[in-house]
Design a protein around this motif. Structure first.
Motif, mmCIF file in Angstrom:
data_model
loop_
_atom_site.group_PDB
_atom_site.id
_atom_site.type_symbol
_atom_site.label_atom_id
_atom_site.label_comp_id
_atom_site.label_asym_id
_atom_site.label_seq_id
_atom_site.Cartn_x
_atom_site.Cartn_y
_atom_site.Cartn_z
ATOM 1 N N ILE A 1 -14.187 4.416 1.210
ATOM 2 C CA ILE A 1 -15.319 3.528 1.471
ATOM 3 C C ILE A 1 -14.885 2.158 1.988
ATOM 4 N N GLY A 2 -13.610 2.017 2.293
ATOM 5 C CA GLY A 2 -13.147 0.808 2.967
ATOM 6 C C GLY A 2 -12.994 -0.427 2.106
ATOM 7 N N ARG A 3 -12.860 -0.253 0.807
ATOM 8 C CA ARG A 3 -12.694 -1.424 -0.062
ATOM 9 C C ARG A 3 -11.231 -1.782 -0.293
ATOM 10 N N ILE A 4 -10.346 -0.825 -0.051
ATOM 11 C CA ILE A 4 -8.914 -1.018 -0.287
ATOM 12 C C ILE A 4 -8.181 -0.553 0.962
ATOM 13 N N ALA A 5 -7.367 -1.409 1.541
ATOM 14 C CA ALA A 5 -6.670 -1.032 2.765
ATOM 15 C C ALA A 5 -5.348 -1.777 2.869
ATOM 16 N N SER A 6 -4.427 -1.191 3.615
ATOM 17 C CA SER A 6 -3.184 -1.871 3.959
ATOM 18 C C SER A 6 -2.693 -1.317 5.279
ATOM 19 N N TRP A 7 -1.950 -2.132 6.000
ATOM 20 C CA TRP A 7 -1.461 -1.680 7.303
ATOM 21 C C TRP A 7 -0.227 -2.471 7.721
ATOM 22 N N VAL A 8 0.448 -1.918 8.732
ATOM 23 C CA VAL A 8 1.634 -2.530 9.317
ATOM 24 C C VAL A 8 1.336 -2.841 10.775
ATOM 25 N N ASP A 9 1.731 -4.025 11.230
ATOM 26 C CA ASP A 9 1.665 -4.392 12.647
ATOM 27 C C ASP A 9 3.007 -4.052 13.291
ATOM 28 N N VAL A 10 2.968 -3.292 14.384
ATOM 29 C CA VAL A 10 4.172 -2.837 15.068
ATOM 30 C C VAL A 10 4.108 -3.292 16.527
ATOM 31 N N THR A 11 5.210 -3.823 17.047
ATOM 32 C CA THR A 11 5.232 -4.321 18.419
ATOM 33 C C THR A 11 5.571 -3.206 19.412
ATOM 34 N N GLN A 12 5.564 -3.548 20.684
ATOM 35 C CA GLN A 12 5.700 -2.560 21.753
ATOM 36 C C GLN A 12 6.999 -1.757 21.685
ATOM 37 N N ASP A 13 8.058 -2.343 21.125
ATOM 38 C CA ASP A 13 9.330 -1.629 21.040
ATOM 39 C C ASP A 13 9.455 -0.810 19.762
ATOM 40 N N GLY A 14 8.362 -0.709 19.002
ATOM 41 C CA GLY A 14 8.369 0.090 17.779
ATOM 42 C C GLY A 14 8.855 -0.643 16.554
ATOM 43 N N THR A 15 8.975 -1.972 16.632
ATOM 44 C CA THR A 15 9.468 -2.775 15.512
ATOM 45 C C THR A 15 8.321 -3.230 14.618
ATOM 46 N N PRO A 16 8.361 -2.911 13.312
ATOM 47 C CA PRO A 16 7.336 -3.433 12.400
ATOM 48 C C PRO A 16 7.563 -4.915 12.165
ATOM 49 N N VAL A 17 6.489 -5.700 12.206
ATOM 50 C CA VAL A 17 6.649 -7.160 12.087
ATOM 51 C C VAL A 17 5.842 -7.775 10.947
ATOM 52 N N ARG A 18 4.744 -7.167 10.560
ATOM 53 C CA ARG A 18 3.904 -7.723 9.495
ATOM 54 C C ARG A 18 3.329 -6.603 8.628
ATOM 55 N N PHE A 19 3.094 -6.947 7.374
ATOM 56 C CA PHE A 19 2.437 -6.041 6.430
ATOM 57 C C PHE A 19 1.253 -6.770 5.822
ATOM 58 N N THR A 20 0.103 -6.100 5.783
ATOM 59 C CA THR A 20 -1.121 -6.721 5.261
ATOM 60 C C THR A 20 -1.790 -5.812 4.244
ATOM 61 N N ILE A 21 -2.254 -6.408 3.162
ATOM 62 C CA ILE A 21 -3.183 -5.709 2.277
ATOM 63 C C ILE A 21 -4.532 -6.403 2.410
ATOM 64 N N SER A 22 -5.598 -5.628 2.295
ATOM 65 C CA SER A 22 -6.947 -6.175 2.429
ATOM 66 C C SER A 22 -7.828 -5.528 1.367
ATOM 67 N N LEU A 23 -8.398 -6.350 0.498
ATOM 68 C CA LEU A 23 -9.128 -5.869 -0.672
ATOM 69 C C LEU A 23 -10.522 -6.472 -0.752
ATOM 70 N N ARG A 24 -11.467 -5.672 -1.162
ATOM 71 C CA ARG A 24 -12.779 -6.215 -1.502
ATOM 72 C C ARG A 24 -12.656 -6.867 -2.870
ATOM 73 N N LEU A 25 -12.832 -8.175 -2.917
ATOM 74 C CA LEU A 25 -12.529 -8.923 -4.132
ATOM 75 C C LEU A 25 -13.576 -8.752 -5.225
ATOM 76 N N ALA A 26 -14.823 -8.576 -4.843
ATOM 77 C CA ALA A 26 -15.860 -8.386 -5.856
ATOM 78 C C ALA A 26 -15.542 -7.132 -6.678
ATOM 79 N N GLU A 27 -15.519 -7.288 -7.979
ATOM 80 C CA GLU A 27 -15.272 -6.196 -8.923
ATOM 81 C C GLU A 27 -13.834 -5.682 -8.894
ATOM 82 N N LEU A 28 -12.929 -6.416 -8.225
ATOM 83 C CA LEU A 28 -11.526 -6.012 -8.204
ATOM 84 C C LEU A 28 -10.918 -6.201 -9.586
#
Length: 276
Positions: free
Chosen positions: A160-187
């Motif tokens: 339902i899209g309340r909990i997510a995480s992802w990696v940003d990867v550049t054109q050469d296949g290098t991972p550069v950032r990691f993000t978590i994204s949470l719905r804060l209400a009721e967390l």
């Protein structure tokens, strides 16, 4: 259409608004906003074309010339999404009739018409069915289809899209950032994201690994900030993230992003350490 798409058909269903947090991230990215050709690929969109429609609608609020191409390996899913697009064009949905969306068959090779390259490729809930060892090659294969300065966003979210995480990867296949994204209400605890970490990290949430240390520290600061719950979960999360930064975690961004329940760090801060 690709005759032999690379990869395996995605599993599961597709929920309305499931990827809204990821849509918001892409819409704010430099890769999208500065692109000469703002083409965004929704790779492995699933059992319905709705995530591609939602992504296009949100992106076009930022750039009217944004375009989304949905790709799936399963030809039946491409047929269904195309039929859904016919409903959009006929005005039978809440989306604009002229929404710049198209669908095709494809996998990690990311086939695009007329030799175009993508400003952003979004691959959410795609690699979860693969082995961790498959991830680097998949990243490189997809990222090779990006335009200069482009971005691959690969990760996982709950149904339902309340909990997510992802990696940003550049054109050469290098991972550069990691993000978590949470719905804060009721967390209850931020470490709930552990079950929705990207494939590159989900088996690394063990003592001795950086991502495990991050989640332990984030939970601890979330608990310490409990008195701020009186003022709302957002203030509590802001305090927890600020404390992490004060401890030396290289937290990126600022309060504007943190208020959204986002926490972003350089990939090196969470990259796997232990041999497997």
């Amino acid at each position: 259409m690709a005759s032999s798409p690379l990869g395996r058909p995605t599993r599961g269903t597709t929920g309305t608004n499931r990827l809204r947090r990821n849509d918001r991230w892409i819409a704010a990215s430099d890769a999208f906003r500065r692109a000469g050709d703002p083409l965004v690929v929704d790779l492995g969109y699933g059992a319905s074309g709705v995530t591609a429609f939602e992504l296009a609608a949100r992106l076009q609020r930022v750039r009217a010339d944004a375009e989304v191409r949905g790709l799936e390996i399963d030809p039946g899913r491409v047929t269904l999404a195309t039929e859904q697009l016919d409903d959009v064009r006929a005005g039978r949905t809440s989306f604009p009739r002229d929404l710049a969306v198209s669908f095709g068959r494809g996998g990690f090779e990311v086939p695009l018409p007329s030799g175009r390259r993508a400003a952003v490729i979004r691959a959410m809930n795609v690699l979860r069915q693969y082995d961790e060892s498959d991830v680097p090659d998949a990243w490189r294969t997809m990222a090779a289809r990006l335009s200069p300065g482009g971005l691959l966003v690969e990760g996982t979210c709950d149904e339902i899209g309340r909990i997510a995480s992802w990696v940003d990867v550049t054109q050469d296949g290098t991972p550069v950032r990691f993000t978590i994204s949470l719905r804060l209400a009721e967390l209850e605890r931020p470490s709930i994201v552990a079950e929705r970490l990207p494939k590159a990290l989900i088996h690394r949430n063990v003592p001795g690994e950086r991502v495990h240390a991050l989640l332990v520290d984030l939970d601890r600061e979330w608990d310490r900030a409990a008195p701020l719950s009186t003022f709302g979960a957002t203030q509590r999360f802001l305090a927890a993230v600020s404390a992490l930064k004060d401890q030396g975690w290289p937290v990126l961004g600022g309060k504007t992003r943190w208020r959204l329940g986002e926490l972003t760090l350089p990939w090196d801060a969470v990259a796997p350490l232990l041999a497997r």
